[in-house]
Design a protein around this motif. Structure first.
Motif, PDB file in Angstrom:
ATOM      1  N   ALA A  30      -8.574 -28.186  17.307  1.00  0.00           N
ATOM      2  CA  ALA A  30      -8.830 -29.248  16.326  1.00  0.00           C
ATOM      3  C   ALA A  30     -10.236 -29.062  15.780  1.00  0.00           C
ATOM      4  CB  ALA A  30      -8.693 -30.627  16.959  1.00  0.00           C
ATOM      5  N   ALA A  31     -10.348 -28.713  14.522  1.00  0.00           N
ATOM      6  CA  ALA A  31     -11.671 -28.483  13.937  1.00  0.00           C
ATOM      7  C   ALA A  31     -12.565 -29.697  14.122  1.00  0.00           C
ATOM      8  CB  ALA A  31     -11.528 -28.122  12.461  1.00  0.00           C
ATOM      9  N   SER A  32     -12.017 -30.883  13.864  1.00  0.00           N
ATOM     10  CA  SER A  32     -12.808 -32.113  13.989  1.00  0.00           C
ATOM     11  C   SER A  32     -13.124 -32.432  15.438  1.00  0.00           C
ATOM     12  CB  SER A  32     -12.043 -33.287  13.381  1.00  0.00           C
ATOM     13  OG  SER A  32     -10.877 -33.577  14.153  1.00  0.00           O
ATOM     14  N   GLY A  33     -12.205 -32.073  16.318  1.00  0.00           N
ATOM     15  CA  GLY A  33     -12.361 -32.419  17.735  1.00  0.00           C
ATOM     16  C   GLY A  33     -11.918 -33.820  18.064  1.00  0.00           C
ATOM     17  N   THR A  34     -11.212 -34.468  17.116  1.00  0.00           N
ATOM     18  CA  THR A  34     -10.844 -35.870  17.327  1.00  0.00           C
ATOM     19  C   THR A  34      -9.349 -36.141  17.188  1.00  0.00           C
ATOM     20  OG1 THR A  34     -11.224 -36.386  14.977  1.00  0.00           O
ATOM     21  CG2 THR A  34     -13.097 -36.654  16.483  1.00  0.00           C
ATOM     22  N   THR A  35      -8.534 -35.142  16.905  1.00  0.00           N
ATOM     23  CA  THR A  35      -7.112 -35.346  16.621  1.00  0.00           C
ATOM     24  C   THR A  35      -6.398 -36.010  17.796  1.00  0.00           C
ATOM     25  OG1 THR A  35      -7.186 -33.321  15.286  1.00  0.00           O
ATOM     26  CG2 THR A  35      -5.006 -34.204  15.868  1.00  0.00           C
ATOM     27  N   PRO A  36      -5.894 -37.250  17.633  1.00  0.00           N
ATOM     28  CA  PRO A  36      -5.280 -37.966  18.764  1.00  0.00           C
ATOM     29  C   PRO A  36      -4.124 -37.214  19.417  1.00  0.00           C
ATOM     30  CG  PRO A  36      -5.723 -39.487  16.959  1.00  0.00           C
ATOM     31  CD  PRO A  36      -5.997 -38.114  16.427  1.00  0.00           C
ATOM     32  N   TYR A  37      -3.271 -36.580  18.626  1.00  0.00           N
ATOM     33  CA  TYR A  37      -2.137 -35.812  19.146  1.00  0.00           C
ATOM     34  C   TYR A  37      -2.602 -34.782  20.170  1.00  0.00           C
ATOM     35  CZ  TYR A  37       1.501 -32.112  18.923  1.00  0.00           C
ATOM     36  OH  TYR A  37       2.427 -31.152  19.223  1.00  0.00           O
ATOM     37  N   VAL A  38      -3.746 -34.161  19.906  1.00  0.00           N
ATOM     38  CA  VAL A  38      -4.259 -33.103  20.774  1.00  0.00           C
ATOM     39  C   VAL A  38      -5.103 -33.673  21.911  1.00  0.00           C
ATOM     40  CG1 VAL A  38      -5.638 -30.996  20.841  1.00  0.00           C
ATOM     41  CG2 VAL A  38      -4.255 -31.501  18.824  1.00  0.00           C
ATOM     42  N   VAL A  39      -6.002 -34.591  21.571  1.00  0.00           N
ATOM     43  CA  VAL A  39      -6.939 -35.109  22.571  1.00  0.00           C
ATOM     44  C   VAL A  39      -6.205 -35.782  23.729  1.00  0.00           C
ATOM     45  CG1 VAL A  39      -8.818 -36.746  22.980  1.00  0.00           C
ATOM     46  CG2 VAL A  39      -8.811 -35.353  20.897  1.00  0.00           C
ATOM     47  N   ALA A  97      -8.155 -26.281  27.804  1.00  0.00           N
ATOM     48  CA  ALA A  97      -9.257 -25.725  27.025  1.00  0.00           C
ATOM     49  C   ALA A  97      -9.169 -26.296  25.623  1.00  0.00           C
ATOM     50  CB  ALA A  97      -9.190 -24.202  26.990  1.00  0.00           C
ATOM     51  N   SER A  98     -10.260 -26.198  24.884  1.00  0.00           N
ATOM     52  CA  SER A  98     -10.276 -26.727  23.516  1.00  0.00           C
ATOM     53  C   SER A  98     -11.048 -25.788  22.615  1.00  0.00           C
ATOM     54  CB  SER A  98     -10.914 -28.121  23.484  1.00  0.00           C
ATOM     55  OG  SER A  98     -12.276 -28.050  23.908  1.00  0.00           O
ATOM     56  N   ILE A  99     -10.673 -25.810  21.332  1.00  0.00           N
ATOM     57  CA  ILE A  99     -11.395 -25.065  20.299  1.00  0.00           C
ATOM     58  C   ILE A  99     -11.696 -26.050  19.181  1.00  0.00           C
ATOM     59  CG2 ILE A  99     -11.344 -23.145  18.675  1.00  0.00           C
ATOM     60  CD1 ILE A  99      -9.133 -21.891  20.417  1.00  0.00           C
ATOM     61  N   CYS A 100     -12.980 -26.271  18.895  1.00  0.00           N
ATOM     62  CA  CYS A 100     -13.341 -27.184  17.808  1.00  0.00           C
ATOM     63  C   CYS A 100     -14.611 -26.699  17.143  1.00  0.00           C
ATOM     64  CB  CYS A 100     -13.479 -28.618  18.318  1.00  0.00           C
ATOM     65  SG  CYS A 100     -14.993 -28.943  19.225  1.00  0.00           S
ATOM     66  N   SER A 101     -14.999 -27.393  16.071  1.00  0.00           N
ATOM     67  CA  SER A 101     -16.164 -26.982  15.280  1.00  0.00           C
ATOM     68  C   SER A 101     -17.269 -28.024  15.285  1.00  0.00           C
ATOM     69  CB  SER A 101     -15.728 -26.689  13.833  1.00  0.00           C
ATOM     70  OG  SER A 101     -14.784 -25.655  13.790  1.00  0.00           O
ATOM     71  N   ASN A 102     -17.214 -28.960  16.208  1.00  0.00           N
ATOM     72  CA  ASN A 102     -18.245 -29.992  16.314  1.00  0.00           C
ATOM     73  C   ASN A 102     -18.753 -30.075  17.753  1.00  0.00           C
ATOM     74  OD1 ASN A 102     -18.332 -31.179  13.615  1.00  0.00           O
ATOM     75  ND2 ASN A 102     -16.239 -31.853  14.017  1.00  0.00           N
ATOM     76  N   ALA A 156     -17.658 -33.036  20.981  1.00  0.00           N
ATOM     77  CA  ALA A 156     -16.497 -33.713  20.406  1.00  0.00           C
ATOM     78  C   ALA A 156     -15.636 -34.330  21.500  1.00  0.00           C
ATOM     79  CB  ALA A 156     -15.670 -32.724  19.592  1.00  0.00           C
ATOM     80  N   PRO A 157     -14.871 -35.376  21.174  1.00  0.00           N
ATOM     81  CA  PRO A 157     -13.963 -35.972  22.166  1.00  0.00           C
ATOM     82  C   PRO A 157     -13.025 -34.960  22.812  1.00  0.00           C
ATOM     83  CG  PRO A 157     -14.157 -37.414  20.271  1.00  0.00           C
ATOM     84  CD  PRO A 157     -14.912 -36.161  19.924  1.00  0.00           C
ATOM     85  N   ILE A 158     -12.537 -33.986  22.052  1.00  0.00           N
ATOM     86  CA  ILE A 158     -11.632 -33.000  22.625  1.00  0.00           C
ATOM     87  C   ILE A 158     -12.322 -32.172  23.704  1.00  0.00           C
ATOM     88  CG2 ILE A 158     -12.110 -31.138  20.979  1.00  0.00           C
ATOM     89  CD1 ILE A 158      -9.160 -30.485  20.951  1.00  0.00           C
ATOM     90  N   SER A 159     -13.620 -31.925  23.540  1.00  0.00           N
ATOM     91  CA  SER A 159     -14.363 -31.132  24.528  1.00  0.00           C
ATOM     92  C   SER A 159     -14.443 -31.851  25.865  1.00  0.00           C
ATOM     93  CB  SER A 159     -15.773 -30.830  24.016  1.00  0.00           C
ATOM     94  OG  SER A 159     -15.732 -30.087  22.819  1.00  0.00           O
TER      95      SER A 159
END
Length: 285
Positions: free
Chosen positions: A137-146, A160-165, A168-171
């Motif tokens: 999730a580029a934003s790092g916030t996508t609820p479906y993924v997080v 694991a996560s891949i994001c651009s911020n 981020a919540p996903i991290s």
């Protein structure tokens, strides 16, 4: 700590609608040049992830990619290329996208905002502790993924996560967070550009390095590739010519008989007779 989305910050380039085509292309390329450097900074985290994936896949585990929009499409793309490229059985690397297959071509309204659906889909695939889930999730916030990562981690599954911020919540839901900071996009907020390019690069690194470590490559060659067209049959034949010193026609007949370069090489190594049937010798490729 406040969370700032770099992916939503204004572009470093302005007046795009007044620029010439040459100026636009120069600007896009200027930004793209930053991507490989940002990915390079993530190699330690990618290395940790690949090492962990290999260990789990050797036990029969699977690799799941999860994302929405561009991120989801890139995950599905990478997963779909593993069987033909490396001869892995379908279902060992799985790409899930918010909204399902329809979302590969068309936006599915509110699909990425459903926090429960991602985990439900993982359960439908019988997710277990030998598997690995990579949220993209580029934003790092996508609820479906997080939320899917949150539930997977709570159930003892490597995440694991891949994001651009950064931060981020996903991290926070990932055992191995990969934060690829490429900066603002050329068109403000258009994360299909630098973020998408970086995601593709990282997915290439993850899957290719994993398949090599699992023995799906010999030297630098795709010896387990599926022979799905004439080009690949020719490529495989030339591999056998180089490896075994056979005439081209004989190498091709053996390839078609055994079904892959790897199987021919295994037969040669175990001294099984490398013979071909009349049917394969006359195969019209």
């Amino acid at each position: 700590m406040s969370f700032i989305k770099i992916t939503e910050q204004p572009s470093l380039h302005d007046g795009l609608d007044r620029q010439s085509v040459h100026e636009l292309l120069e600007g896009i390329n200027e930004e793209d040049c930053k991507v490989a450097l940002a990915v390079h900074q993530c190699i330690p985290q990618i290395e940790r992830l690949v090492t962990a994936i290999v260990e789990r896949m050797q036990r029969g585990g699977r690799l799941f990619y999860m994302g929405a929009g561009t991120s989801g499409r890139l995950g599905v793309l990478d997963a779909s290329e593993i069987p033909p490229t490396f001869g892995m059985p379908p279902g060992r690397v799985i790409g899930l996208i918010a909204g399902g297959d329809r979302a590969l071509r068309h936006p599915v309204e509110n699909a990425e905002d459903n926090p429960m659906r991602g985990w439900e889909e993982l359960q439908e695939h019988g997710i277990n502790t030998d598997d690995t889930v990579v949220g993209i999730a580029a934003s790092g916030t996508t609820p479906y993924v997080v939320h899917a990562l949150h539930e997977a981690r709570a159930h003892g599954i490597l995440t694991a996560s891949i994001c651009s911020n950064p931060d981020a919540p996903i991290s926070r839901e990932a055992d191995i967070p990969i934060e690829m900071i490429v900066g603002p996009e050329f068109v403000t907020g258009s994360s299909r550009m630098k973020s998408g390019t970086g995601q593709k690069m990282i997915l290439n690194m993850i899957s290719t390095a994993t398949m090599i470590r699992l023995g799906r490559v010999k030297g630098n060659r795709m010896v387990n590739m599926q022979l799905s067209n004439r080009k690949l049959v020719d490529r495989g034949t030339r591999m056998l010519v180089d490896e075994l010193g056979l005439p081209y026609e004989e190498a091709q007949a053996l390839l078609l008989r055994h079904g892959s370069v790897r199987k021919v090489l295994d037969a040669a190594r175990t001294d099984r007779p490398l013979t071909s049937s009349p049917e394969t010798r006359n195969h019209n490729y």
